[in-house]
Motif scaffolding. Structure first.
Motif, PDB file in Angstrom:
ATOM      1  N   LEU A 141      10.235   3.940  -2.460  1.00  0.00           N
ATOM      2  CA  LEU A 141       9.578   5.000  -2.801  1.00  0.00           C
ATOM      3  C   LEU A 141      10.635   5.432  -4.149  1.00  0.00           C
ATOM      4  O   LEU A 141      10.395   6.050  -5.682  1.00  0.00           O
ATOM      5  CB  LEU A 141       8.948   5.865  -2.600  1.00  0.00           C
ATOM      6  N   LEU A 146       9.547   6.678  -7.297  1.00  0.00           N
ATOM      7  CA  LEU A 146       7.516   7.675  -7.200  1.00  0.00           C
ATOM      8  C   LEU A 146       8.432   8.429  -6.393  1.00  0.00           C
ATOM      9  O   LEU A 146       7.534   9.108  -5.503  1.00  0.00           O
ATOM     10  CB  LEU A 146       7.086   6.338  -7.023  1.00  0.00           C
ATOM     11  N   PHE A 149       5.452  10.982  -4.272  1.00  0.00           N
ATOM     12  CA  PHE A 149       4.638  10.066  -4.557  1.00  0.00           C
ATOM     13  C   PHE A 149       3.525   9.898  -2.939  1.00  0.00           C
ATOM     14  O   PHE A 149       3.147   9.195  -3.337  1.00  0.00           O
ATOM     15  CB  PHE A 149       4.291   9.367  -5.612  1.00  0.00           C
ATOM     16  N   LEU A 157      -2.598   7.179  -8.188  1.00  0.00           N
ATOM     17  CA  LEU A 157      -1.955   6.221  -8.708  1.00  0.00           C
ATOM     18  C   LEU A 157      -2.319   5.680 -10.169  1.00  0.00           C
ATOM     19  O   LEU A 157      -2.959   5.444 -10.532  1.00  0.00           O
ATOM     20  CB  LEU A 157      -0.956   5.626  -8.131  1.00  0.00           C
ATOM     21  N   MET A 161       2.105   3.371 -11.869  1.00  0.00           N
ATOM     22  CA  MET A 161       2.756   3.655 -10.412  1.00  0.00           C
ATOM     23  C   MET A 161       2.068   2.856  -9.646  1.00  0.00           C
ATOM     24  O   MET A 161       3.528   2.816  -8.282  1.00  0.00           O
ATOM     25  CB  MET A 161       1.945   4.839 -10.405  1.00  0.00           C
ATOM     26  N   ARG A 164       4.872  -0.122  -9.357  1.00  0.00           N
ATOM     27  CA  ARG A 164       5.865   0.300  -8.028  1.00  0.00           C
ATOM     28  C   ARG A 164       5.884   0.252  -6.864  1.00  0.00           C
ATOM     29  O   ARG A 164       6.911  -0.121  -6.428  1.00  0.00           O
ATOM     30  CB  ARG A 164       5.595   1.961  -8.888  1.00  0.00           C
TER      31      ARG A 164
END
Length: 273
Positions: A141, A146, A149, A157, A161, A164
């Protein structure tokens, strides 16, 4: 933000592993049955992808780009011809988790956090107990930008995101080949450009082979080493275009004459198809 210190960090496009090809597609034909008649999707497609290479598949909608990706992934089996992945059958490569797949949509489980979604492939079949991943879900992440998160649910998200997270999930089993089926097609142009930059950074860090489906000519020039242009269905390889722009690539390259020459060449190849 590089989270995979054990990975080979050669220059983009350099060979990795034992030096053999990553993917070999040999005279593959694919047909589906539709209303009792065969629908021919791929016709005698042959392609060799080197290890560490970034290849884009470009062609009109419905020509068979995603089908070719699914054949490599062992989701489908060819009607005729053969495919090898790292010298093995696609089924063997899939069982060994040598393949990671990023779909057009993130397909995250809504009740799991971002970190739990990334960790999911490690739980399936007890893979994580039997094989130590090159990086933890938390590290991945961080790699995809990220960090912080980890506990967020998909609904918290943005679309970019979420994609990702899906890329991190595809990388968690340390695959040598990453298959990406137009992963940024549903995103707005600004987010798409940003994720193009992120993908190149991730590719540079993890050094896997990438086979990437796109409908965007600009994306097909900016990301890969080579572009495979497919004809309309039943798809044949119309042309393979070498992209000689240096890495690391920068957004300003899109305004250069050489970039424009490549986009013109791809547009012409599509019109000839």
């Amino acid at each position: 933000m590089e989270a995979l210190p054990a990975r080979d960090r050669r220059a983009p496009g350099a060979l990795a592993g034992d030096g053999g090809p990553a993917i070999v597609v040999d005279q593959v034909h694919m047909a589906f049955e539709q209303h009792g008649r065969p629908l021919h999707v791929l016709s005698d497609v042959s392609l060799t992808v080197r290890q560490g290479e970034f290849i884009a598949l470009l062609g009109p909608s419905g020509c068979g780009k995603s089908t070719l990706l699914r054949l490599v992934a062992d989701i489908l089996q060819p009607t005729r011809g053969a495919i090898t992945v790292l010298g093995r059958t696609p089924a063997e490569a899939r069982r060994e988790r040598a393949l990671g797949f990023v779909f057009q949509q993130p397909v995250l489980l809504p009740w799991l956090s971002a970190e739990e979604n990334v960790a999911l492939p490690l739980r399936i079949g007890g893979w994580g107990r039997r094989h130590a991943p090159a990086a933890t879900p938390a590290e991945l992440l961080q790699l995809v930008g990220l960090d912080g998160f980890n506990r967020a649910r998909p609904a918290q998200l943005s679309g970019g995101m979420q994609q990702r997270v899906s890329i991190a999930r595809a990388l968690v089993s340390n695959p040598k080949i990453l298959l990406m089926d137009e992963p940024f097609g549903a995103l707005d142009a600004i987010t798409r450009d940003r994720l193009n930059e992120e993908l190149l950074r991730i590719w540079s860090a993890v050094r896997c082979t990438v086979l990437f489906v796109t409908h965007s000519i600009t994306e097909a020039v900016y990301l890969p080493n080579r572009v495979v242009v497919l004809s309309p269905r039943p798809a044949r390889i119309q042309r393979i275009v070498e992209i000689d722009l240096p890495y690391p690539r920068q957004p300003a390259m899109k305004d250069t004459p050489r970039f424009t020459e490549h986009t013109s060449a791809l547009r012409a190849a599509l019109e000839e198809a």
